[in-house]
Design a protein around this motif. Structure first.
Motif, PDB file in Angstrom:
ATOM      1  N   PHE A  37       0.878  -1.171   0.000  1.00  0.00           N
ATOM      2  CA  PHE A  37       0.000   0.000   0.000  1.00  0.00           C
ATOM      3  C   PHE A  37       0.911   1.215   0.000  1.00  0.00           C
ATOM      4  CE2 PHE A  37      -2.294  -3.365   1.989  1.00  0.00           C
ATOM      5  CZ  PHE A  37      -3.594  -3.227   1.566  1.00  0.00           C
ATOM      6  N   LYS A  40      -0.757   8.045   0.566  1.00  0.00           N
ATOM      7  CA  LYS A  40      -1.774   8.884  -0.053  1.00  0.00           C
ATOM      8  C   LYS A  40      -1.110  10.200  -0.462  1.00  0.00           C
ATOM      9  CE  LYS A  40      -5.744   8.468   0.236  1.00  0.00           C
ATOM     10  NZ  LYS A  40      -6.679   8.125  -0.810  1.00  0.00           N
ATOM     11  N   HIS A  56     -11.215  -5.885   7.129  1.00  0.00           N
ATOM     12  CA  HIS A  56     -11.128  -4.417   7.130  1.00  0.00           C
ATOM     13  C   HIS A  56      -9.810  -3.984   7.753  1.00  0.00           C
ATOM     14  CE1 HIS A  56     -15.292  -4.276   5.911  1.00  0.00           C
ATOM     15  NE2 HIS A  56     -15.554  -5.149   6.874  1.00  0.00           N
ATOM     16  N   VAL A  75      -7.076   5.822   6.646  1.00  0.00           N
ATOM     17  CA  VAL A  75      -7.629   5.295   5.401  1.00  0.00           C
ATOM     18  C   VAL A  75      -8.158   3.899   5.681  1.00  0.00           C
ATOM     19  CG1 VAL A  75      -7.164   4.743   2.987  1.00  0.00           C
ATOM     20  CG2 VAL A  75      -5.905   6.598   4.093  1.00  0.00           C
ATOM     21  N   TYR A  77      -9.472   0.290   4.267  1.00  0.00           N
ATOM     22  CA  TYR A  77      -9.408  -0.635   3.150  1.00  0.00           C
ATOM     23  C   TYR A  77     -10.254  -1.856   3.495  1.00  0.00           C
ATOM     24  CZ  TYR A  77      -5.249   1.988   1.713  1.00  0.00           C
ATOM     25  OH  TYR A  77      -4.383   2.975   1.345  1.00  0.00           O
ATOM     26  N   TRP A  84      -6.893  -5.905  -1.496  1.00  0.00           N
ATOM     27  CA  TRP A  84      -7.358  -4.875  -0.563  1.00  0.00           C
ATOM     28  C   TRP A  84      -7.610  -3.605  -1.360  1.00  0.00           C
ATOM     29  CZ3 TRP A  84      -8.329  -5.882   4.520  1.00  0.00           C
ATOM     30  CH2 TRP A  84      -7.877  -7.111   5.001  1.00  0.00           C
ATOM     31  N   GLU A  86      -9.258   0.489  -1.330  1.00  0.00           N
ATOM     32  CA  GLU A  86      -9.571   1.634  -0.472  1.00  0.00           C
ATOM     33  C   GLU A  86     -11.066   1.899  -0.475  1.00  0.00           C
ATOM     34  OE1 GLU A  86      -8.762   6.406  -0.341  1.00  0.00           O
ATOM     35  OE2 GLU A  86      -7.224   5.126  -1.233  1.00  0.00           O
ATOM     36  N   ASN A  87     -11.621   2.079   0.738  1.00  0.00           N
ATOM     37  CA  ASN A  87     -13.042   2.405   0.886  1.00  0.00           C
ATOM     38  C   ASN A  87     -13.263   3.879   1.146  1.00  0.00           C
ATOM     39  OD1 ASN A  87     -14.096  -0.075   0.450  1.00  0.00           O
ATOM     40  ND2 ASN A  87     -14.390  -0.589   2.585  1.00  0.00           N
ATOM     41  N   SER A  88     -12.535   4.426   2.114  1.00  0.00           N
ATOM     42  CA  SER A  88     -12.748   5.828   2.461  1.00  0.00           C
ATOM     43  C   SER A  88     -11.561   6.371   3.237  1.00  0.00           C
ATOM     44  CB  SER A  88     -14.034   6.002   3.278  1.00  0.00           C
ATOM     45  OG  SER A  88     -13.973   5.241   4.455  1.00  0.00           O
ATOM     46  N   THR A  89     -11.527   7.690   3.330  1.00  0.00           N
ATOM     47  CA  THR A  89     -10.498   8.387   4.086  1.00  0.00           C
ATOM     48  C   THR A  89     -11.173   9.195   5.178  1.00  0.00           C
ATOM     49  OG1 THR A  89      -9.082   8.550   2.145  1.00  0.00           O
ATOM     50  CG2 THR A  89      -8.617  10.068   3.934  1.00  0.00           C
TER      51      THR A  89
END
Length: 105
Positions: A37, A40, A56, A75, A77, A84, A86-89
């Motif tokens: 990973f 960002k 998660h 973040v 995931y 894996w 990314e869902n949200s920050t």
């Protein structure tokens, strides 16, 4: 390397001081990197903390620089069965040090 670690069964996440998080999977007695990973954009200290709960993963970042200076956050995931993603920050307020330590239950 090894600034933070999170272990769940045969999955190990390791945060590093080069703003990356590495995912290792165990097969028998050996571990191998399955997915890196990367940091960002505009974030500082990505991977300073990591936590896993099932499928998660939460990666802390102590100093994000957008939209505010030194805005902490994390973040999220999720594992989709293959990789894996990314869902949200999550972001705090300006100069808010959230993300230094994270946990997942």
């Amino acid at each position: 390397f090894g600034i933070s670690v999170a272990l769940s069964g045969n999955i190990l996440f390791v945060g590093s001081n080069n703003e990356r998080v590495y995912c290792f999977t165990r097969s028998g007695n050996s571990w191998s990197i399955s997915q890196p990973f990367f940091t960002k954009p505009n974030s500082d200290n990505f991977g300073v903390s990591v936590a896993i709960n099932g499928y998660h993963l939460l990666v802390g970042m102590k100093g994000n620089d957008v939209p505010f200076v030194d805005q902490g956050g994390g973040v999220i995931y999720s594992f989709n069965g293959i990789e894996w993603v990314e869902n949200s920050t999550l972001l705090g307020r300006e100069s808010d040090p959230i993300g230094s330590e994270v946990g997942a239950t």
